[in-house]
Design an enzyme around this catalytic site. Structure first.
Site, PDB file in Angstrom:
ATOM      1  N   LYS A 142      15.108  -0.896   4.354  1.00  0.00           N
ATOM      2  CA  LYS A 142      14.675  -0.223   3.126  1.00  0.00           C
ATOM      3  C   LYS A 142      14.912   1.292   3.221  1.00  0.00           C
ATOM      4  CE  LYS A 142      12.166   0.614  -0.676  1.00  0.00           C
ATOM      5  NZ  LYS A 142      10.712   0.498  -0.820  1.00  0.00           N
TER       6      LYS A 142
ATOM      7  N   LYS B 281       9.186  10.871  -0.688  1.00  0.00           N
ATOM      8  CA  LYS B 281       8.355  10.198   0.325  1.00  0.00           C
ATOM      9  C   LYS B 281       9.227   9.311   1.230  1.00  0.00           C
ATOM     10  CE  LYS B 281       5.733   6.198   1.109  1.00  0.00           C
ATOM     11  NZ  LYS B 281       5.614   4.821   0.609  1.00  0.00           N
TER      12      LYS B 281
ATOM     13  N   LEU C  74       0.839  -1.200   0.000  1.00  0.00           N
ATOM     14  CA  LEU C  74       0.000   0.000   0.000  1.00  0.00           C
ATOM     15  C   LEU C  74       0.873   1.249   0.000  1.00  0.00           C
ATOM     16  CD1 LEU C  74      -2.272  -1.593   2.644  1.00  0.00           C
ATOM     17  CD2 LEU C  74      -3.097  -0.888   0.378  1.00  0.00           C
TER      18      LEU C  74
END
Lengths: 258, 258, 258, 258
Positions: free
Chosen positions: A130, A205, A24
């Site tokens: 990540k 982001k 998502l």
């Protein structure tokens, strides 16, 4: 043979399946899909394995894991890196966090999609890996871009400069694999007007996640903070949809009236 | 067999030799040694080959080349990278700028000392390549340090994080060859309390050169500017003599009262 | 009554006048006009008073003073602040460096042009004061711009936010006298599409001087370095000719696809 | 006459009082005290006025307001600025966000404690104003510190430099009211070894809030981000408990081996 069934809500998926993978856009979506009124945890079966491949705040992954455990299920975070090309060629890397005894089952599922599945530690560490990788990537890319630009202005041929850097201590993935200067390499976004690749808005982001995580753990990340600001400014100046290596173009332009 | 003679001034050296190699701490020293009252150019012979291996402002290298040319001599800039270890094992890299027709003679001389001799272009481009490499190196080192620190605080094992970075797009020389986190690699300064290696004060000096050069060519170098400031602050806080990978230690320390 | 005579070279001016005021764009121009082949010092009369109102590197001012002294003349640095408006209304401020015993004569001359003439200390300190002021000005302006932008995005009325800042510890010249947000104040460049005022390219130049000076004195100036980079990037993105308060506009623009 | 009663939980307070003021260290505390198992909202009376003077994320203030409204109560955010001195002399400033029709009642209560009560707009804007002010304050303080340090190294007397800045466009609260250089002003922390005042750790916390808020609204705040990193690094290097103007001391120290 694959049979796909489309259901009305995450809760219904949980009612039918005991191994669920989610991917998502951001933390609020994950919270909604897992713990919302029609969320997975409303109908999750005991013993279910829930794998979230979204890139989100590790703190949210931890919250989801606690909530899942209360329902007798297991939540693993497993964000992925590698981009569109790696996805279509099955060469993604999944970085997995969660109980070590569930890693084998998780790996079995994810191996269908990705070449690499790496166990990182407790829940949230997949996200951490990540976020860390992408923060260092952004720093290296901006650094490579301003370095190549400076070298060219000082009279160096860009291909030669890239070669020198790549045999020296300036070497990094952005200089030797994904060089941002048009003409230096083929098959990378800089050879294609910065189309394709990993968009500047997505990088911004991820850097925002890194920033929030660093702020909340009181960790100084001076270069990461500056990289975040530069990609944020680029988003506001028309670069949101271009590959993140377009920072070279952003910094290079000649000044007026020189 | 080597015979060494010590003379009283650079001018006297130029009176006796027609191939001269200099290696000096900073731009003012080079100006003095070449163009000062007892400088090389006072007595340089026509056709002499002057090789300067100092790391200085490329603009000064260009000035020296012009002055040498007026005297019928050739000036090449040939800064070196690789450090003490590379010097003792003959594995230095020289980056050479100057007339291409003089490169063969220059390379012949320098090959006695270094494994790599790279031609970079017109005079000053050797300096440019050196400065560019070290600027990107500094950016990558600080970036690696803050990334590793953040990852550890988020629960990742540092060796595992280094491994993940090194197989991903965060990979750089500082992560895979000279990792700044104690315990991750052997044989690097971080394994030896940041002794040896390339000192923080020297890195700050090179970043100052990069900064001046960028300012004078109106080139934006945001990450390079921040790296410069961080190494400058470290010099003032007791890190001047430690290897430049000690930025990990500088950023890592726990806060009071947490 | 004023009589103006135009001469062919600075040397000729020095041949005719013993009080000379210069105001030039940058350090190389000053070096040329004073010490070049047709420079002032070629024909300067003993006892002449040479006042340089350029904004340049203080180290160059010191060099000129030494060269002037050798000819029996006195060199004072006297950069000016206040802009076009202050110049036409006689409200400039001159910051003067040089021998204290020459300040009275210098002040007498400069008072014809400016309301304030401040003695700063030895030669070069006039430049130092100018550079310091403009560096802090740039930091305050960018800071005010991003703060106002953040406040507006968080729901604050910009006039109200300016009022709160100005009665609190966030107050600065850029918030209370030269607010960068259109609609907050009248009679400032932000009320006139950032026309007039002090151009971004000039600010970038002064910040470059500050940067070089800080680098050469090993002084950490982290905010000044970042301000320099931001104004440098703005120059490359079409803002060179706009007032430096346009950094608000540069940072404000909405992102695509929000 | 004041009568104080100590109760066991926020819920009990809400059971007994209909005007409640809270002031807590950080967002999680506010969430707990209002919406936790024994929180105010468990027993709040309809029509109660809840005023929170904590400095927290404006998004949390908004959440609390929504939760309070569901219980028929009103939540206002009213962070305070001014420090210990202002508190003891009744000169605090409250910045208030919430329904305008409740402002009069809020102001009546807060006026007992503070000289200024400013209405900022909808709920969360009190926080926004506080965060914005402190971000600009931090930027101005670091900028003033590095500017004063640079000026002194260039030969300026610090008192004279402060005077010049304060009559020029470099003027800000940190230069004219709270100068960070020992010897320039009396009655400020820099005159008292940086004791008292507003601690570096608290400033770092407020800058973290500003950073999170900017990240979440995609607002570029390059100087604010750097200020945050500098105060974060200072916390890790022994400055957590010193006044935030000690950044002058942090940046000033002489380097080794100069």
């Amino acid at each position: 043979m694959v049979s796909v069934e489309i259901l009305d809500s995450p809760a219904e998926v949980a009612d039918k399946a005991d191994r669920i993978i989610t991917m998502l856009p951001s933390s609020p979506n994950v919270i909604e899909v897992y713990t919302g009124p029609n969320g997975i945890l409303k109908k999750v079966k005991k013993g279910s394995l829930l794998i979230d491949s979204s890139t989100i705040d590790p703190a949210v992954s931890k919250e989801m894991a606690v909530a899942a455990e209360k329902m007798g299920a297991v939540f693993m975070d497993a964000p992925v890196s590698g981009g569109v090309g790696a996805a279509s060629s099955g060469k993604l890397t999944f970085m997995v966090g969660g109980p070590e005894e569930e890693f084998a089952a998780t790996k079995e599922l994810l191996t269908c999609m990705g070449a690499n599945v790496v166990y990182c530690g407790q829940v949230g560490t997949g996200q951490a890996a990540k976020i860390c990788n992408n923060m260092l990537l952004a720093i290296g890319m901006i650094g490579t871009s301003e370095t190549m630009n400076l070298g060219v202005r000082l009279g160096l041929d860009p291909k030669l400069l890239a070669k020198i850097l790549n045999m020296s201590s300036g070497r990094c993935w952005s200089s030797d694999t994904y060089n941002p200067v048009p003409g230096v390499m083929e098959g990378v976004p800089s050879a294609n007007n910065y189309q394709g690749g990993f968009g500047t808005a997505l990088m911004a982001k991820d850097l925002g996640l890194a920033q929030n995580t660093a702020t909340n753990t009181r960790t100084p990340v001076p270069m990461g903070a500056l990289a975040h600001q530069i990609y944020r400014i680029m988003c506001a100046r028309g670069y949101a949809g271009k590959d993140f290596s377009s920072v070279f173009q952003f910094l290079r332009e000649e000044e007026e009236g020189q």
